[in-house]
Design a protein around this motif. Structure first.
Motif, mmCIF file in Angstrom:
data_model
loop_
_atom_site.group_PDB
_atom_site.id
_atom_site.type_symbol
_atom_site.label_atom_id
_atom_site.label_comp_id
_atom_site.label_asym_id
_atom_site.label_seq_id
_atom_site.Cartn_x
_atom_site.Cartn_y
_atom_site.Cartn_z
ATOM 1 N N GLY A 196 1.864 -6.368 -2.594
ATOM 2 C CA GLY A 196 0.972 -7.268 -1.714
ATOM 3 C C GLY A 196 1.530 -8.763 -1.655
ATOM 4 O O GLY A 196 1.907 -9.168 -0.844
ATOM 5 N N THR A 197 2.021 -8.946 -3.028
ATOM 6 C CA THR A 197 2.703 -10.445 -3.019
ATOM 7 C C THR A 197 3.845 -10.615 -2.438
ATOM 8 O O THR A 197 4.632 -11.279 -1.794
ATOM 9 C CB THR A 197 2.518 -10.993 -4.647
ATOM 10 O OG1 THR A 197 3.210 -10.013 -5.386
ATOM 11 C CG2 THR A 197 1.334 -11.380 -5.043
ATOM 12 N N GLY A 198 4.768 -9.295 -2.589
ATOM 13 C CA GLY A 198 6.235 -9.021 -2.197
ATOM 14 C C GLY A 198 6.030 -9.217 -0.559
ATOM 15 O O GLY A 198 6.919 -9.789 -0.170
ATOM 16 N N LEU A 199 5.167 -8.477 0.037
ATOM 17 C CA LEU A 199 4.976 -8.499 1.374
ATOM 18 C C LEU A 199 4.349 -9.657 1.953
ATOM 19 O O LEU A 199 4.674 -10.071 3.085
ATOM 20 C CB LEU A 199 4.014 -7.299 1.818
ATOM 21 C CG LEU A 199 4.994 -5.791 1.427
ATOM 22 C CD1 LEU A 199 3.872 -4.713 1.815
ATOM 23 C CD2 LEU A 199 6.163 -5.702 2.489
ATOM 24 N N ALA A 287 0.446 -7.571 5.397
ATOM 25 C CA ALA A 287 1.178 -6.501 5.851
ATOM 26 C C ALA A 287 0.711 -5.452 6.722
ATOM 27 O O ALA A 287 1.523 -4.978 7.575
ATOM 28 C CB ALA A 287 1.390 -5.792 4.450
ATOM 29 N N VAL A 288 -0.704 -5.381 6.582
ATOM 30 C CA VAL A 288 -1.327 -4.359 7.768
ATOM 31 C C VAL A 288 -1.262 -5.146 9.061
ATOM 32 O O VAL A 288 -1.095 -4.314 9.967
ATOM 33 C CB VAL A 288 -2.809 -4.151 7.132
ATOM 34 C CG1 VAL A 288 -3.718 -3.443 7.979
ATOM 35 C CG2 VAL A 288 -2.951 -3.366 5.708
ATOM 36 N N CYS A 289 -1.358 -6.308 9.099
ATOM 37 C CA CYS A 289 -1.382 -7.088 10.450
ATOM 38 C C CYS A 289 0.061 -7.100 11.051
ATOM 39 O O CYS A 289 0.179 -7.327 12.372
ATOM 40 C CB CYS A 289 -1.855 -8.257 10.458
ATOM 41 S SG CYS A 289 -3.700 -8.374 9.896
ATOM 42 N N MET A 290 0.869 -7.110 10.355
ATOM 43 C CA MET A 290 2.391 -7.497 10.930
ATOM 44 C C MET A 290 2.876 -6.525 12.056
ATOM 45 O O MET A 290 3.322 -7.095 12.965
ATOM 46 C CB MET A 290 3.273 -7.335 9.646
ATOM 47 C CG MET A 290 4.690 -7.687 10.087
ATOM 48 S SD MET A 290 6.052 -7.614 8.719
ATOM 49 C CE MET A 290 5.365 -8.657 7.676
ATOM 50 N N LEU A 291 2.589 -5.093 12.143
ATOM 51 C CA LEU A 291 3.369 -4.348 12.950
ATOM 52 C C LEU A 291 2.599 -4.717 14.623
ATOM 53 O O LEU A 291 3.371 -4.802 15.473
ATOM 54 C CB LEU A 291 2.873 -2.714 12.704
ATOM 55 C CG LEU A 291 4.239 -1.928 13.209
ATOM 56 C CD1 LEU A 291 5.332 -2.226 12.319
ATOM 57 C CD2 LEU A 291 3.641 -0.540 12.911
ATOM 58 N N ASN A 329 5.855 -0.441 4.259
ATOM 59 C CA ASN A 329 4.598 -0.675 4.093
ATOM 60 C C ASN A 329 4.279 0.647 3.553
ATOM 61 O O ASN A 329 3.467 0.826 2.301
ATOM 62 C CB ASN A 329 3.668 -1.128 5.234
ATOM 63 C CG ASN A 329 3.756 -2.312 5.678
ATOM 64 O OD1 ASN A 329 4.274 -3.183 4.968
ATOM 65 N ND2 ASN A 329 3.042 -2.695 6.626
ATOM 66 N N ASP A 330 4.517 1.717 3.978
ATOM 67 C CA ASP A 330 4.204 3.102 3.579
ATOM 68 C C ASP A 330 4.523 3.214 2.116
ATOM 69 O O ASP A 330 4.005 3.898 1.287
ATOM 70 C CB ASP A 330 4.447 4.202 4.475
ATOM 71 C CG ASP A 330 3.746 4.141 5.832
ATOM 72 O OD1 ASP A 330 2.745 3.511 5.775
ATOM 73 O OD2 ASP A 330 4.363 5.007 6.829
ATOM 74 N N SER A 331 5.944 3.126 1.894
ATOM 75 C CA SER A 331 6.516 3.219 0.689
ATOM 76 C C SER A 331 5.969 2.415 -0.419
ATOM 77 O O SER A 331 6.104 2.785 -1.803
ATOM 78 C CB SER A 331 8.070 2.932 0.759
ATOM 79 O OG SER A 331 8.201 1.596 0.854
ATOM 80 N N LEU A 332 5.325 1.446 -0.205
ATOM 81 C CA LEU A 332 4.558 0.537 -0.995
ATOM 82 C C LEU A 332 3.065 0.569 -1.306
ATOM 83 O O LEU A 332 2.463 -0.071 -1.867
ATOM 84 C CB LEU A 332 4.893 -0.905 -0.780
ATOM 85 C CG LEU A 332 6.510 -1.418 -0.787
ATOM 86 C CD1 LEU A 332 6.834 -2.588 -0.012
ATOM 87 C CD2 LEU A 332 6.914 -1.237 -2.409
ATOM 88 N N GLY A 333 2.696 1.663 -0.531
ATOM 89 C CA GLY A 333 1.336 2.219 -0.789
ATOM 90 C C GLY A 333 0.328 1.222 0.074
ATOM 91 O O GLY A 333 -0.642 1.007 -0.484
ATOM 92 N N ILE A 334 0.887 0.678 0.953
ATOM 93 C CA ILE A 334 -0.055 -0.267 1.756
ATOM 94 C C ILE A 334 -0.918 0.643 3.003
ATOM 95 O O ILE A 334 -0.268 1.284 3.708
ATOM 96 C CB ILE A 334 0.839 -1.292 2.718
ATOM 97 C CG1 ILE A 334 1.835 -2.217 1.751
ATOM 98 C CG2 ILE A 334 -0.049 -2.271 3.500
ATOM 99 C CD1 ILE A 334 1.045 -3.198 0.684
ATOM 100 N N PRO A 335 -2.103 0.257 2.943
ATOM 101 C CA PRO A 335 -2.963 0.835 3.769
ATOM 102 C C PRO A 335 -2.554 0.609 5.351
ATOM 103 O O PRO A 335 -1.867 -0.357 5.491
ATOM 104 C CB PRO A 335 -4.563 0.492 3.715
ATOM 105 C CG PRO A 335 -4.403 -0.568 3.155
ATOM 106 C CD PRO A 335 -2.965 -0.626 2.320
#
Length: 381
Positions: A196-199, A287-291, A329-335
């Protein structure tokens, strides 16, 4: 290549593993003899905090700590911190932690000598000139995550606990006098915080790179910051003890916050109200909002991200970059949706109004309106 340096852009930075041992010297250089270490509740009892207090104690600086800090710090935390600072007769702050500890610590140093309420110094026009600059205490910033980059920032985000609105409080002298970036302090971060912090750092770089404002230095820093996150966040996520990866992520965090002097945009305009209302983790929300924001901004940013993708080693230009973001995102477990983080669709109109008031709107390359912001919220929730 040795990952050690002494930098003064944007402020003096002592960078390298083990450099927390130089904290007493940094305090001496800043004229601090009775520091108050400000951190958050989660860090208060961890070994890195105990060892830092030990370094302070051994140097004759005492071991005063204030840790009554929420994940999204508010004016109540700030008032309690100012009370502790003044009651202890302190003459400077060591802001220690992730974004919440750093932001609140900076504000304690800022507000301890002011007579006006903190909301009078919101980042609007020249409101910062209302402050008594001579009453701002010196700040040493010590990040323990690699995300917000608040250690190199001139502002803090404080949530109004009554209105649930995040406000950006700005003053040039809130920029810490010195920063100690010691990647060893980040080794114990759990995977979901590492991600989360990295993203969050990645989002800062992406939004700065997207901003229409002119700032070539920030543009270059944002591009290299994206590369560091792409290369090193997967390594830090897979092995938290990888010091090379941790160091490069700590650099990327400082770079993201330096770069966003050029501007933020819709990612942050959305995530600030969501975090204030639902108390979600800021970087994960970004991260969730980015796309969806990349989709909205595509007409204005596709050409520059064609170039960025080439530098980052991503095939397919802007479309390839978008595909990379989702896979990353998927690889880092982000919903994939905010609903997975407890955010409901029943408050979209309220969130939209709050987003349009957020100062991050000004850096978005596509003008934000009630229509496109509510559409963004529907897409990300």
């Amino acid at each position: 290549m040795s990952l050690v340096g002494n930098w003064s852009y944007p402020t003096a930075i002592k960078f390298g593993a083990g450099r927390i041992s130089e904290l007493p010297g940094a305090c001496a250089d800043a004229g601090i003899t009775r520091p108050l270490l400000v951190t958050d509740r989660g860090l208060a009892d961890l070994p890195i905090t105990a060892s830092t207090l030990g370094i302070m104690r051994a140097a004759g600086l005492g071991a005063a700590i204030f840790a009554d800090v929420d994940p999204n710090p508010n004016e109540k935390n700030l008032a309690a911190g100012v009370t502790a600072y003044n009651a202890g007769g302190h003459d400077g702050v060591i802001a220690f932690g992730g974004g919440s500890g750093l932001d609140l610590g900076k504000m304690v140093a800022f507000m301890a000598g002011q007579t006006r309420p903190v909301w009078d110094f919101e980042d609007i026009g020249d409101w910062w000139t209302r402050a008594d600059a001579n009453a701002i205490a010196p700040i040493i910033a010590v990040p323990t995550t690699a995300g917000t980059g608040s250690e190199v920032g001139r502002a803090s985000v404080i949530t109004n606990s009554e209105t649930h609105v995040k406000k950006i409080i700005f003053h040039p002298k809130v920029l810490p006098t010195a920063v100690i970036c010691d990647p060893e302090l980040t080794v114990g971060m759990p995977k979901f915080i590492t991600a989360g912090t990295g993203l969050d750092a990645f989002a800062h770089c992406v939004e700065a790179f997207s901003s229409p404002h002119y700032h070539p230095m920030s543009q270059g820093i944002a591009l290299e910051g994206m590369r560091l996150v792409k290369e090193y966040l997967p390594r830090a996520y897979a092995d938290g003890t990888d010091i090379e990866a941790r160091a490069n992520m700590m650099s990327a965090a400082a770079m993201g916050a330096t770069a966003f002097q050029k501007g933020l945009g819709a990612i942050h305009a959305l995530s600030h109200p969501v975090g204030a209302v639902y108390n979600t983790h800021h970087g994960t929300t970004n991260a969730v909002c980015m796309l969806a924001v990349l989709e909205l901004n595509a007409p204005e940013i596709a050409a520059r991200f064609d170039m960025a993708a080439a530098y980052l080693g991503i095939d397919g230009g802007f479309d390839g970059f978008r595909a990379f973001v989702q896979a990353f995102n998927d690889s880092l477990g982000i919903p994939r949706k905010l609903s997975d983080m407890g955010v409901g669709a029943d408050r979209i109109s309220e969130l939209t109004a709050m987003a349009l008031e957020d100062p991050s709107c000004g850096g978005n390359p596509v003008t934000l309106t009630a229509e496109n912001v509510s559409a963004l919220f529907r897409a990300v929730i």
